[in-house]
Design a protein around this motif. Structure first.
Motif, short mmCIF file in Angstrom:
data_model
loop_
_atom_site.label_atom_id
_atom_site.label_comp_id
_atom_site.label_asym_id
_atom_site.label_seq_id
_atom_site.Cartn_x
_atom_site.Cartn_y
_atom_site.Cartn_z
N THR A 176 0.84 -1.19 0.00
CA THR A 176 0.00 0.00 0.00
C THR A 176 0.88 1.24 0.00
OG1 THR A 176 -0.12 0.00 2.43
CG2 THR A 176 -1.89 -1.11 1.24
N GLN A 177 0.32 2.33 -0.50
CA GLN A 177 1.05 3.59 -0.49
C GLN A 177 1.14 4.11 0.94
OE1 GLN A 177 -0.01 6.50 -3.48
NE2 GLN A 177 -0.91 4.92 -4.79
N ARG A 178 2.31 4.61 1.29
CA ARG A 178 2.58 5.12 2.64
C ARG A 178 2.49 6.64 2.68
NH1 ARG A 178 7.34 6.93 4.97
NH2 ARG A 178 7.60 6.53 7.22
N ARG A 184 3.01 10.39 -0.07
CA ARG A 184 3.32 11.01 -1.38
C ARG A 184 3.77 12.44 -1.11
NH1 ARG A 184 -0.02 8.01 -5.63
NH2 ARG A 184 0.49 9.71 -7.05
N VAL A 235 6.75 8.56 -3.97
CA VAL A 235 5.80 7.73 -3.24
C VAL A 235 6.56 6.65 -2.49
CG1 VAL A 235 3.74 6.28 -3.41
CG2 VAL A 235 4.11 8.11 -5.09
N PHE A 272 6.07 3.23 0.44
CA PHE A 272 5.14 2.10 0.50
C PHE A 272 5.24 1.35 1.82
CE2 PHE A 272 6.23 2.98 -3.85
CZ PHE A 272 5.02 2.92 -4.51
N MET A 305 4.91 -2.40 -5.97
CA MET A 305 4.82 -0.95 -6.06
C MET A 305 3.93 -0.53 -7.22
SD MET A 305 8.88 -0.32 -5.37
CE MET A 305 8.96 1.47 -5.51
N ALA A 341 0.34 -1.12 -6.40
CA ALA A 341 -0.14 -0.13 -5.44
C ALA A 341 -0.42 1.21 -6.11
CB ALA A 341 0.88 0.04 -4.31
N LEU A 342 0.26 1.47 -7.22
CA LEU A 342 0.04 2.69 -8.00
C LEU A 342 -1.05 2.52 -9.05
CD1 LEU A 342 3.77 3.73 -8.54
CD2 LEU A 342 2.13 4.84 -7.01
#
Length: 214
Positions: A8-10, A12, A30, A32, A145, A148-149
């Motif tokens: 998951t993204q952490r 940005r 970004v 993660f 990654m 997740a994007l």
């Protein structure tokens, strides 16, 4: 497809980038949660997509302290990074900056391999002499990654067929592999030739003229 947990993204954050030749561009970095290898890889989002459904241009760039930061002429990593940022920004896409120094063997081992190369071994022979793999990189975290994007299809900016093969095996569709430039110096020509001969990088051998450093 390999079993792969979701990342998951952490966070940005917008970062203005500036290079020594004067090129400047705004990027979004970004970070993660949940990457399988636990490393602090970063996605660098550049440019804008051409439109709905556009396939992004993506580069998997392995960290190279000597080339990316100090401008070492023993490899082509620094010039490839600079080229990739502009090409991706022009088209729209992502550069994944992967913490895989020395094709995954680490900085100290890479410098040990350099010492053996100074004695006449090529980059792959030097790794073998140290009891290390030719290339220890795994791109599972890169595929995490990308997912997740929201990226499952892409054009890959790379001369390395293994990157495309691994991404395909991880469920990421590579429509096209776009070659990078050939950045030859007197100090890296043997390194580039070895990449063509040992791991089938798509560099034209005719462009790698004999520029031996003596």
């Amino acid at each position: 497809m390999a079993d792969m947990p979701a990342a998951t993204q952490r966070a940005r954050v917008r970062v203005p980038l500036s290079f020594a030749d004067g090129y400047r561009v705004d990027a979004e970095l970004v970070t993660f949660h949940g990457l399988t290898d636990g490393a602090e890889h970063v996605a660098v989002i550049l440019g804008e997509p051409a439109g709905p459904g556009a396939v992004p241009l993506v580069r998997l760039h392995s960290e190279c302290l000597t080339g990316d930061v100090f401008g070492s002429a023993r490899c082509d990593c620094g010039p490839q990074l600079r080229e990739a940022v502009e090409r991706i920004a022009d088209r729209g896409g992502v550069l994944l900056y992967l913490r895989q120094e020395g094709r995954g063997i680490g900085l100290y081992n890479k410098l040990d391999a350099y010492a053996l190369q100074d004695q006449g071994l090529d980059t792959y022979e030097a790794n073998a002499a140290l009891g290390l793999p030719e290339d220890d990189r795994d791109y599972t975290a890169a595929a995490q990654m990308l997912r997740a994007l929201g990226i499952t299809e892409l054009d890959l900016l790379s001369n390395n067929p293994d990157k495309a093969a691994q991404l395909d095996g991880l469920g990421i569709t590579v429509h096209d592999r776009v070659p990078t430039g050939v950045f030859t110096t007197a100090h890296n020509v043997r390194y580039l030739r070895a990449k063509v001969l040992q791991t089938q990088h798509t560099l034209a051998l005719g462009e790698l003229t004999d520029l031996t450093a003596g």
